[in-house]
Scaffold this active site. Sequence first.
Site, PDB file in Angstrom:
ATOM      1  N   HIS A 166       5.764  -8.854  13.798  1.00  0.00           N
ATOM      2  CA  HIS A 166       5.652  -9.314  12.415  1.00  0.00           C
ATOM      3  C   HIS A 166       5.462  -8.109  11.500  1.00  0.00           C
ATOM      4  O   HIS A 166       4.810  -7.127  11.877  1.00  0.00           O
ATOM      5  CB  HIS A 166       4.488 -10.292  12.264  1.00  0.00           C
ATOM      6  N   HIS A 225      -0.523  11.497   3.567  1.00  0.00           N
ATOM      7  CA  HIS A 225      -0.721  11.817   2.148  1.00  0.00           C
ATOM      8  C   HIS A 225       0.280  12.873   1.723  1.00  0.00           C
ATOM      9  O   HIS A 225       0.360  13.944   2.316  1.00  0.00           O
ATOM     10  CB  HIS A 225      -2.153  12.324   1.940  1.00  0.00           C
ATOM     11  N   CYS A 268      -2.290   0.992  -4.304  1.00  0.00           N
ATOM     12  CA  CYS A 268      -1.980  -0.235  -3.572  1.00  0.00           C
ATOM     13  C   CYS A 268      -2.194  -0.122  -2.064  1.00  0.00           C
ATOM     14  O   CYS A 268      -2.201  -1.134  -1.369  1.00  0.00           O
ATOM     15  CB  CYS A 268      -0.542  -0.645  -3.853  1.00  0.00           C
ATOM     16  N   HIS A 298       4.051  -4.005   1.896  1.00  0.00           N
ATOM     17  CA  HIS A 298       3.487  -4.121   0.548  1.00  0.00           C
ATOM     18  C   HIS A 298       4.544  -4.506  -0.484  1.00  0.00           C
ATOM     19  O   HIS A 298       5.645  -3.946  -0.506  1.00  0.00           O
ATOM     20  CB  HIS A 298       2.834  -2.796   0.156  1.00  0.00           C
ATOM     21  N   ASN A 316       2.944  -8.588  -7.568  1.00  0.00           N
ATOM     22  CA  ASN A 316       2.330  -7.467  -6.857  1.00  0.00           C
ATOM     23  C   ASN A 316       0.820  -7.555  -7.054  1.00  0.00           C
ATOM     24  O   ASN A 316       0.308  -7.229  -8.129  1.00  0.00           O
ATOM     25  CB  ASN A 316       2.877  -6.141  -7.400  1.00  0.00           C
TER      26      ASN A 316
END
Length: 336
Positions: A245, A160, A81, A249, A282
């Site tokens: 703002h 990561h 995502c 996700h 989603n």
Amino acid sequence: KAGGNGNVVLNMYNARMEAEEVMFGCLDKLFERNRMDPKDVDILIVNCSLFNPTPSLSAMIVNKYKMKPSVLTYNLSGMGCSAGLISVDLAKDLLQAHRGMRCVIVSTENITQNWYLGKEKSMLITNTLFRMGGAAVLLSNRGIDKNWARYELVTTVRTHSGADDLAYDSIFQMEDKNGIKGVKLSKNIMDVAGVALKANITKLAPIVFPITVHIKFGIYLLKKKVLKMKNLPPFVPDFHKAFNHFCIHTGGRAVLDVFEKALALKPDEMAPSRFVLERFGNVSSASIWYELEYSERSGRVKAGHRVWQIAFGSGFKCNSAVWKAIRKIPGDTLDY
């Protein structure tokens, strides 16, 4: 006609049909809005985590719009995502290397062949959460395009956590005990996301926060490390000092609840993410662009405002992009 047989409908043909409907629908609107000939695209980046046919999705777009032979195409897969922001980071590097170019990013996910037909609870969650969707974005480093551009990219930050086995296994495509393919979501995913978020913010903070916040953090470290003061609460910076703002996700309601608490955000600042999750579900890597559209439609985005987009992805990754509005964005209806 399918008679309950998923193979009749959840096949390559229908997956291609879904991809075409989503991607071509986004691109048609993008080219129309910007009065742009598809042949003027210099760089094309497509990200889709779970559907990667041959020829590629980028080749599908080149064929549909008869793009020029010199177009540079990239197809990102398996990156979850957060791949939309990976595409932005890649576009940034390419536009820094090549002058006078236009880049189109298409972020989507494909549901057709990834609908889980088994009974494992950890793999059924994706059926209830993910929905079909996509977004197309135009980026440019041509001076003339600044006259109608809406935003300027400030920075991108990628982290990561894949070296950790718990993080690596938290979102995993696999087959259940009956050989039915699906995506498993681990019970530890919220803990993994919290660690990934901290790592990303730690890397992002020095770039975006003003000097006053750095001074406060320095004083906090002095108290904790030098003066050995105990029972100090964790240092949480005021994110409103850096951003106007927030496009977080839509990983799920629990993910948004954690963000709201961890970042000390107000309900109206979480409205873009919560609206998109309720209205569209989603939509994977495209969700941050749906949220940006909501922010624009609300009429709150003004010249100079900074927008923070942040997303999680399998692997496990946490990626951020910060944009600065070049001009005030006119509002529109929120009933869409």
